[in-house]
Enzyme design. Structure first.
Site, PDB file in Angstrom:
ATOM      1  N   ILE A  37       0.914  -1.148   0.000  1.00  0.00           N
ATOM      2  CA  ILE A  37       0.000   0.000   0.000  1.00  0.00           C
ATOM      3  C   ILE A  37       0.950   1.193   0.000  1.00  0.00           C
ATOM      4  O   ILE A  37       1.551   1.524   1.021  1.00  0.00           O
ATOM      5  CB  ILE A  37      -0.934   0.010   1.227  1.00  0.00           C
ATOM      6  CG1 ILE A  37      -1.862  -1.200   1.200  1.00  0.00           C
ATOM      7  CG2 ILE A  37      -1.730   1.322   1.269  1.00  0.00           C
ATOM      8  CD1 ILE A  37      -2.734  -1.356   2.433  1.00  0.00           C
ATOM      9  N   PRO A  38       1.139   1.810  -1.172  1.00  0.00           N
ATOM     10  CA  PRO A  38       2.256   2.750  -1.370  1.00  0.00           C
ATOM     11  C   PRO A  38       2.059   4.124  -0.738  1.00  0.00           C
ATOM     12  O   PRO A  38       1.957   5.137  -1.433  1.00  0.00           O
ATOM     13  CB  PRO A  38       2.361   2.822  -2.892  1.00  0.00           C
ATOM     14  CG  PRO A  38       0.956   2.622  -3.356  1.00  0.00           C
ATOM     15  CD  PRO A  38       0.367   1.622  -2.386  1.00  0.00           C
ATOM     16  N   CYS A  39       2.068   4.182   0.575  1.00  0.00           N
ATOM     17  CA  CYS A  39       1.882   5.447   1.282  1.00  0.00           C
ATOM     18  C   CYS A  39       3.028   6.421   1.014  1.00  0.00           C
ATOM     19  O   CYS A  39       2.868   7.627   1.198  1.00  0.00           O
ATOM     20  CB  CYS A  39       1.698   5.202   2.775  1.00  0.00           C
ATOM     21  SG  CYS A  39       2.970   4.198   3.533  1.00  0.00           S
ATOM     22  N   HIS A  40       4.172   5.910   0.553  1.00  0.00           N
ATOM     23  CA  HIS A  40       5.294   6.798   0.232  1.00  0.00           C
ATOM     24  C   HIS A  40       4.983   7.686  -0.968  1.00  0.00           C
ATOM     25  O   HIS A  40       5.656   8.685  -1.179  1.00  0.00           O
ATOM     26  CB  HIS A  40       6.574   5.986  -0.015  1.00  0.00           C
ATOM     27  CG  HIS A  40       6.506   5.085  -1.199  1.00  0.00           C
ATOM     28  ND1 HIS A  40       5.816   3.884  -1.183  1.00  0.00           N
ATOM     29  CD2 HIS A  40       7.035   5.204  -2.439  1.00  0.00           C
ATOM     30  CE1 HIS A  40       5.927   3.308  -2.374  1.00  0.00           C
ATOM     31  NE2 HIS A  40       6.665   4.085  -3.147  1.00  0.00           N
ATOM     32  N   ARG A  41       3.966   7.348  -1.741  1.00  0.00           N
ATOM     33  CA  ARG A  41       3.609   8.128  -2.930  1.00  0.00           C
ATOM     34  C   ARG A  41       2.664   9.289  -2.617  1.00  0.00           C
ATOM     35  O   ARG A  41       2.240  10.001  -3.523  1.00  0.00           O
ATOM     36  CB  ARG A  41       2.976   7.204  -3.973  1.00  0.00           C
ATOM     37  CG  ARG A  41       3.946   6.159  -4.487  1.00  0.00           C
ATOM     38  CD  ARG A  41       3.312   5.230  -5.488  1.00  0.00           C
ATOM     39  NE  ARG A  41       4.275   4.190  -5.872  1.00  0.00           N
ATOM     40  CZ  ARG A  41       3.942   2.980  -6.279  1.00  0.00           C
ATOM     41  NH1 ARG A  41       2.667   2.636  -6.374  1.00  0.00           N
ATOM     42  NH2 ARG A  41       4.873   2.106  -6.594  1.00  0.00           N
TER      43      ARG A  41
END
Length: 187
Positions: free
Chosen positions: A140-144
């Site tokens: 779940i790409p929260c870094h994006r």
């Protein structure tokens, strides 16, 4: 506590990472740390996972480890098909996580825009809090997700925003002010 049935710590080009899984899917992903022990401690602290690594993780976990290693080397990887077990998360968090999972490699958005895409406009702070509780960053790409104005924003993983910036850099995303004009030329 989670319903994890297995876990593993493995090395990547970025450092040691860890995974935990249940029958339903991935329950935890620990982003890079400098030692295997640090990741083990984090898995234990976050989920109460103890004991030794799983000897033979399921095939999908083995594939995920290979994909994470490829990502750490700078390859384009799509994690959207990884099964995720989000037991214990509320409907708001699930909506935010689902919207984040639709972001492609190298695609970014803001907390406010993600809230809107998830059907919860006007809740950027709450979106940030949900992402701060994300049990499976990268998948779940929260870094994006960036702060308003394209600023890096926070990141709850070890290394904080420096880790977030490094992950975005692997995806070809540069955050921050542009380089000085003189520095952009090779002379």
């Amino acid at each position: 506590m989670t319903n994890a049935i297995g876990h593993i710590v493995f090395e990547t080009a970025l450092g040691f990472m860890g995974l935990a899984w249940s029958e339903a899917g991935l329950t935890r992903l620990c982003l890079p740390q400098s030692s295997r022990d640090a990741v083990e401690r984090r898995l234990f602290r976050l989920d109460g996972i103890a004991g030794t690594d799983s000897d033979k993780p399921p095939q999908w976990v083995q594939g995920l480890i290979a994909d994470i290693r490829a990502y750490a080397e700078g390859d384009i990887v799509d994690f959207s098909g990884v099964p995720v077990d989000l037991a214990g998360t509320d409907d708001f968090q699930r909506a935010i996580y689902e919207a984040a999972r639709r972001l492609a490699f190298g695609e970014t958005t803001t907390y406010g825009e993600l809230a809107k895409r998830a059907g919860h406009p006007g809740l950027p702070r709450e979106t940030g809090a949900a992402l701060g509780a994300n049990p499976v960053p990268l998948v779940i790409p929260c870094h994006r997700i960036l702060a308003a104005g394209g600023k890096i924003g926070g990141f709850s993983a070890p290394g904080g925003s420096a880790t977030k910036e490094k992950m975005l850099g692997l995806e070809g995303v540069r955050v921050g002010p542009p380089p000085a004009a003189q520095a952009s030329f090779g002379f």
